[in-house]
Design a protein around this motif. Structure first.
Motif, PDB file in Angstrom:
ATOM      1  N   ALA A  98     -11.080  -7.853   7.321  1.00  0.00           N
ATOM      2  CA  ALA A  98     -10.475  -6.538   7.091  1.00  0.00           C
ATOM      3  C   ALA A  98     -11.273  -5.754   6.058  1.00  0.00           C
ATOM      4  N   GLU A  99     -11.438  -4.488   6.328  1.00  0.00           N
ATOM      5  CA  GLU A  99     -12.111  -3.572   5.415  1.00  0.00           C
ATOM      6  C   GLU A  99     -11.071  -2.960   4.482  1.00  0.00           C
ATOM      7  N   VAL A 100     -11.332  -2.984   3.181  1.00  0.00           N
ATOM      8  CA  VAL A 100     -10.435  -2.389   2.196  1.00  0.00           C
ATOM      9  C   VAL A 100     -10.917  -0.988   1.870  1.00  0.00           C
ATOM     10  N   ILE A 101      -9.995  -0.049   1.928  1.00  0.00           N
ATOM     11  CA  ILE A 101     -10.266   1.328   1.529  1.00  0.00           C
ATOM     12  C   ILE A 101      -9.392   1.589   0.312  1.00  0.00           C
ATOM     13  N   GLU A 102     -10.013   1.772  -0.839  1.00  0.00           N
ATOM     14  CA  GLU A 102      -9.258   2.001  -2.063  1.00  0.00           C
ATOM     15  C   GLU A 102      -9.251   3.492  -2.363  1.00  0.00           C
ATOM     16  N   ALA A 103      -8.062   4.061  -2.430  1.00  0.00           N
ATOM     17  CA  ALA A 103      -7.919   5.498  -2.650  1.00  0.00           C
ATOM     18  C   ALA A 103      -8.439   5.887  -4.024  1.00  0.00           C
ATOM     19  N   ASP A 104      -9.125   7.021  -4.060  1.00  0.00           N
ATOM     20  CA  ASP A 104      -9.617   7.564  -5.327  1.00  0.00           C
ATOM     21  C   ASP A 104      -8.615   8.552  -5.918  1.00  0.00           C
ATOM     22  N   SER A 105      -7.527   8.797  -5.191  1.00  0.00           N
ATOM     23  CA  SER A 105      -6.461   9.693  -5.635  1.00  0.00           C
ATOM     24  C   SER A 105      -5.210   9.344  -4.845  1.00  0.00           C
ATOM     25  N   SER A 106      -4.053   9.454  -5.479  1.00  0.00           N
ATOM     26  CA  SER A 106      -2.811   9.203  -4.753  1.00  0.00           C
ATOM     27  C   SER A 106      -2.177  10.511  -4.283  1.00  0.00           C
ATOM     28  N   ASP A 107      -2.956  11.581  -4.314  1.00  0.00           N
ATOM     29  CA  ASP A 107      -2.523  12.875  -3.794  1.00  0.00           C
ATOM     30  C   ASP A 107      -2.237  12.734  -2.300  1.00  0.00           C
ATOM     31  N   GLU A 108      -1.147  13.311  -1.828  1.00  0.00           N
ATOM     32  CA  GLU A 108      -0.741  13.162  -0.430  1.00  0.00           C
ATOM     33  C   GLU A 108      -1.833  13.572   0.551  1.00  0.00           C
ATOM     34  N   GLU A 109      -2.473  14.707   0.314  1.00  0.00           N
ATOM     35  CA  GLU A 109      -3.527  15.159   1.228  1.00  0.00           C
ATOM     36  C   GLU A 109      -4.676  14.155   1.297  1.00  0.00           C
ATOM     37  N   ARG A 110      -5.041  13.609   0.155  1.00  0.00           N
ATOM     38  CA  ARG A 110      -6.130  12.620   0.135  1.00  0.00           C
ATOM     39  C   ARG A 110      -5.714  11.342   0.861  1.00  0.00           C
ATOM     40  N   LEU A 111      -4.483  10.898   0.656  1.00  0.00           N
ATOM     41  CA  LEU A 111      -4.022   9.695   1.342  1.00  0.00           C
ATOM     42  C   LEU A 111      -3.975   9.897   2.853  1.00  0.00           C
ATOM     43  N   VAL A 112      -3.606  11.096   3.294  1.00  0.00           N
ATOM     44  CA  VAL A 112      -3.616  11.398   4.725  1.00  0.00           C
ATOM     45  C   VAL A 112      -5.033  11.251   5.271  1.00  0.00           C
ATOM     46  N   GLU A 113      -6.017  11.779   4.552  1.00  0.00           N
ATOM     47  CA  GLU A 113      -7.422  11.650   4.975  1.00  0.00           C
ATOM     48  C   GLU A 113      -7.837  10.184   5.078  1.00  0.00           C
ATOM     49  N   LEU A 114      -7.502   9.411   4.053  1.00  0.00           N
ATOM     50  CA  LEU A 114      -7.933   8.017   3.991  1.00  0.00           C
ATOM     51  C   LEU A 114      -7.178   7.114   4.962  1.00  0.00           C
ATOM     52  N   ALA A 115      -5.971   7.513   5.346  1.00  0.00           N
ATOM     53  CA  ALA A 115      -5.138   6.673   6.204  1.00  0.00           C
ATOM     54  C   ALA A 115      -5.536   6.730   7.672  1.00  0.00           C
TER      55      ALA A 115
END
Length: 107
Positions: free
Chosen positions: A33-50
Motif C-alpha cells: 500500500a502507498e501512503v499519502i500523508e496530507a500536508d494540510s487538513s483543509d477540506e479542499e486539500r483532503l478532497v484532492e488527496l483522497a
C-alpha cells in the motif's frame, strides 16, 4: 482492500500529532500500500488527496462527505482515537464503508 491497476492500495493519512508515520508505513508496505500523508487538513486539500484512495486514517481532521465522495474506491475509514465525531459516518454508511476507531485509545 481493492487494489488499483498497479496492484497498490492508496491510504490517505489526514493528520497526526506524533513525530512520524513510519510504523504505519512499515505495516502498509507489507500490504503493498502507498501512503499519502496530507500536508494540510483543509477540506479542499483532503478532497484532492483522497482521489482514488482505498482507505483513510484520521486523527482530528474532519472527514466530511466531500472527502469520502472523492474516491469511488474508498473501502474503509479509520480513526486514530476514540469516537467518530469528525467522520461523516452517515455518508460512509450509505456507501457500505466501514468506519473504525480505537475505543480504548490513551487509556
Amino acid at each position: 482492500m481493492m487494489s488499483d491497476d498497479s496492484g497498490c492500495d492508496r491510504i490517505l493519512i489526514t493528520d497526526v500529532v506524533w513525530p512520524s508515520t513510519e510504523p504505519e508505513r512499515e505495516v502498509l508496505a507489507q500490504l503493498n500500500a502507498e501512503v499519502i500523508e496530507a500536508d494540510s487538513s483543509d477540506e479542499e486539500r483532503l478532497v484532492e488527496l483522497a482521489h482514488d484512495v482505498t482507505g483513510i486514517l484520521t486523527c482530528f481532521a474532519k472527514v466530511p462527505e466531500s472527502v469520502i465522495a472523492a474516491s469511488s474506491r474508498l473501502r474503509v475509514v479509520g480513526r486514530y482515537g476514540v469516537g467518530t465525531d469528525n467522520i461523516d459516518v452517515e455518508a460512509c454508511t450509505r456507501r457500505d464503508i466501514p468506519v473504525s476507531y480505537v475505543p480504548d485509545y490513551a487509556i
